[in-house]
Design an enzyme around this catalytic site. Structure first.
Site, PDB file in Angstrom:
ATOM      1  N   LYS A  36       0.815  -1.220   0.000  1.00 38.33           N
ATOM      2  CA  LYS A  36       0.000   0.000   0.000  1.00 38.33           C
ATOM      3  C   LYS A  36       0.847   1.268   0.000  1.00 38.33           C
ATOM      4  O   LYS A  36       0.437   2.282  -0.553  1.00 38.33           O
ATOM      5  CB  LYS A  36      -0.954   0.010   1.204  1.00 38.33           C
ATOM      6  CG  LYS A  36      -2.088  -0.988   1.065  1.00 38.33           C
ATOM      7  CD  LYS A  36      -3.214  -0.671   2.028  1.00 38.33           C
ATOM      8  CE  LYS A  36      -4.375  -1.631   1.869  1.00 38.33           C
ATOM      9  NZ  LYS A  36      -5.456  -1.380   2.800  1.00 38.33           N
ATOM     10  N   LYS A  76      -4.859 -10.363  -7.218  1.00 42.07           N
ATOM     11  CA  LYS A  76      -6.071 -10.368  -6.393  1.00 42.07           C
ATOM     12  C   LYS A  76      -7.117  -9.388  -6.932  1.00 42.07           C
ATOM     13  O   LYS A  76      -6.758  -8.296  -7.360  1.00 42.07           O
ATOM     14  CB  LYS A  76      -5.636  -9.943  -4.976  1.00 42.07           C
ATOM     15  CG  LYS A  76      -6.638 -10.140  -3.900  1.00 42.07           C
ATOM     16  CD  LYS A  76      -6.073  -9.653  -2.580  1.00 42.07           C
ATOM     17  CE  LYS A  76      -6.187  -8.148  -2.478  1.00 42.07           C
ATOM     18  NZ  LYS A  76      -6.070  -7.603  -1.118  1.00 42.07           N
ATOM     19  N   LYS A  84     -10.156  -3.426  -4.790  1.00 42.98           N
ATOM     20  CA  LYS A  84     -10.740  -2.093  -4.973  1.00 42.98           C
ATOM     21  C   LYS A  84      -9.764  -1.156  -5.650  1.00 42.98           C
ATOM     22  O   LYS A  84     -10.159  -0.191  -6.284  1.00 42.98           O
ATOM     23  CB  LYS A  84     -11.020  -1.459  -3.594  1.00 42.98           C
ATOM     24  CG  LYS A  84     -12.212  -1.981  -2.869  1.00 42.98           C
ATOM     25  CD  LYS A  84     -12.292  -1.366  -1.466  1.00 42.98           C
ATOM     26  CE  LYS A  84     -13.248  -2.157  -0.608  1.00 42.98           C
ATOM     27  NZ  LYS A  84     -13.211  -1.830   0.806  1.00 42.98           N
TER      28      LYS A  84
HETATM   29  P1  AMP Z   1     -11.047  -4.803   2.341  1.00 40.48           P
HETATM   30  O1  AMP Z   1     -11.756  -4.470   1.093  1.00 40.48           O
HETATM   31  O2  AMP Z   1      -9.547  -4.774   2.168  1.00 40.48           O
HETATM   32  O3  AMP Z   1     -11.540  -4.050   3.536  1.00 40.48           O
HETATM   33  O4  AMP Z   1     -11.366  -6.348   2.632  1.00 40.48           O
HETATM   34  C1  AMP Z   1     -12.498  -6.779   3.315  1.00 40.48           C
HETATM   35  C2  AMP Z   1     -12.543  -8.282   3.413  1.00 40.48           C
HETATM   36  O5  AMP Z   1     -12.648  -8.857   2.105  1.00 40.48           O
HETATM   37  C3  AMP Z   1     -11.321  -8.921   4.063  1.00 40.48           C
HETATM   38  O6  AMP Z   1     -11.718 -10.018   4.870  1.00 40.48           O
HETATM   39  C4  AMP Z   1     -10.516  -9.391   2.899  1.00 40.48           C
HETATM   40  O7  AMP Z   1      -9.681 -10.486   3.214  1.00 40.48           O
HETATM   41  C5  AMP Z   1     -11.610  -9.815   1.916  1.00 40.48           C
HETATM   42  N1  AMP Z   1     -11.150  -9.718   0.528  1.00 40.48           N
HETATM   43  C6  AMP Z   1     -10.753  -8.585  -0.124  1.00 40.48           C
HETATM   44  N2  AMP Z   1     -10.395  -8.876  -1.400  1.00 40.48           N
HETATM   45  C7  AMP Z   1     -10.564 -10.223  -1.559  1.00 40.48           C
HETATM   46  C8  AMP Z   1     -10.368 -11.142  -2.645  1.00 40.48           C
HETATM   47  N3  AMP Z   1      -9.928 -10.728  -3.839  1.00 40.48           N
HETATM   48  N4  AMP Z   1     -10.650 -12.447  -2.432  1.00 40.48           N
HETATM   49  C9  AMP Z   1     -11.108 -12.880  -1.232  1.00 40.48           C
HETATM   50  N5  AMP Z   1     -11.310 -12.077  -0.167  1.00 40.48           N
HETATM   51  C10 AMP Z   1     -11.046 -10.760  -0.317  1.00 40.48           C
END
Ligand code: AMP
Ligand code: TRP
Length: 339
Positions: free
Chosen positions: A114, A197, A200
């Protein structure tokens, strides 16, 4: 999961929820609501670790709460609340910060990703982000934390910090929290590159499916998703990352194993398989999107849910925080009266 007693998780309200967030995280929370007490946060304090727009953050907290409910989180069973509403997250985070060796934080790979090339310009908050995450979990003495694969390292750090705290204060202040990472869909990949991955922060909208996408947008993104030149559809992460990703999305959405998905779709060519996948996604996501729009038309209802969530969370957090501050040796007026 072995004997869960309290489950906590959260998502940063920083934009549109995508299929990775849904399949990797929220979907798994839904089934846990009958197994233990559940707390689902909107991690708005984490959301300010990168540059942001305050008014958008506030709006996004509400819309993320709407997505939680639209995806199946039942506010009668689970507390849904913004992290910033409970003072204990910041208070405990400071205490944990003072028990976390810099060397532990230097290992965190997400900071490196990041912060990018300009590490010196990254905020101290981005660096200590995993300590705040540990505080989120330990404040409630959560025993289980369902997340996607990318959060595993942060969970290991939370366990290490809990252990260090318990040893220093010579009592079991915190249970060691266990990560709950589903085998299937723990890491949903970009539709444009099966080795990256779904995220966002990817600049290509085509790389991810948002829960807000129209049926047409879903069909187009799947039709244009990267494929390969091999025959049929099979799961082989090393040789066929894109086919494997699409197959695991299909299996998870249909509630079947990857082997079962391969048995039913293995003989299809890419374009027929993509059609089938798009249909399945549309059937699954349409009711979620419709419920989301209904909820967003009723902001007072959403605010009421968060108000209730804050009250539930605050009772647990304040009680633990009082004890932790006492153990840490902090002055308190009620303690003073006993002197
Ligand atoms: P965040 O958007 O970083 O706040 O992620 C929120 C949740 O979504 C966390 O538990 C992440 O591990 C999960 N997550 C985010 N991106 C992925 C992805 N590409 N595949 C699986 N889980 C994800
Ligand atoms: N860091 C997590 C993410 O980006 C979100 C989060 C914040 C979280 N605090 C948490 C997840 C506590 C689980 C438990 O995905």
């Amino acid at each position: 999961m072995t004997n869960p007693s309290r489950i906590l998780s959260g998502i940063q309200p920083t934009g549109n929820i995508h299929l990775g967030n849904y399949l990797g995280a929220i979907r798994n929370w839904v089934g846990m609501q009958n197994e233990a007490e559940c707390l689902f946060m909107l991690a708005d304090m984490h959301a300010i670790t990168l540059p942001y727009v305050p008014a958008e953050l506030r709006a996004c907290v509400r819309s993320t709460a709407a997505y939680y409910i639209a995806c199946g989180i039942d506010p009668d069973k689970s507390a849904i609340f913004p992290q910033s509403a409970i003072a204990g997250h910041a208070e405990l985070s400071w205490i944990l910060t003072c028990h976390t060796p810099l060397g532990w934080l230097n290992r965190m790979t997400q900071f490196k990703e990041k912060a990018g090339k300009h590490k010196d310009n990254a905020s101290l908050g981005l660096y200590s982000y995993p300590v705040l995450m540990a505080a989120d979990i330990l404040l409630y003495r959560a025993t289980h934390v369902p997340v996607g694969e990318d959060q595993k390292q942060h969970l290991e750090l939370a366990r290490d910090i809990a252990g260090a705290m318990n040893r220093f204060y010579e009592q079991e202040l915190f249970p060691l929290p266990e990560p709950v990472i589903m085998k299937q869909a723990a890491r949903i990949m970009s539709l444009r590159d099966g080795t990256k991955k779904m995220s966002k922060s990817d600049e290509s909208e085509q790389s991810r499916i948002h829960l807000s996408d129209s049926n047409d947008a879903i069909a187009t993104k799947i039709r244009k998703a990267k494929s390969d030149m091999l025959e049929g559809i099979s799961y082989d992460l090393a040789a066929r990352p894109e086919a494997s990703n699409l197959l695991s999305i299909y299996a998870t959405i249909q509630g079947i194993s990857i082997d079962e998905a391969q048995a039913t779709c293995g003989a299809l060519n890419f374009s027929s398989f993509k059609e089938r996948l798009a249909e399945a996604l549309i059937a699954h996501l349409t009711p979620i999107r419709e419920k989301y729009h209904l909820l967003m038309n009723n902001p007072a209802y959403l605010d009421g849910i968060m108000h209730d969530g804050i009250s539930k969370a605050r009772i647990i957090a304040d009680d633990h925080m009082r004890h932790i501050k006492e153990v840490a040796g902090f002055y308190s007026a009620s303690h003073d009266r006993k002197w």
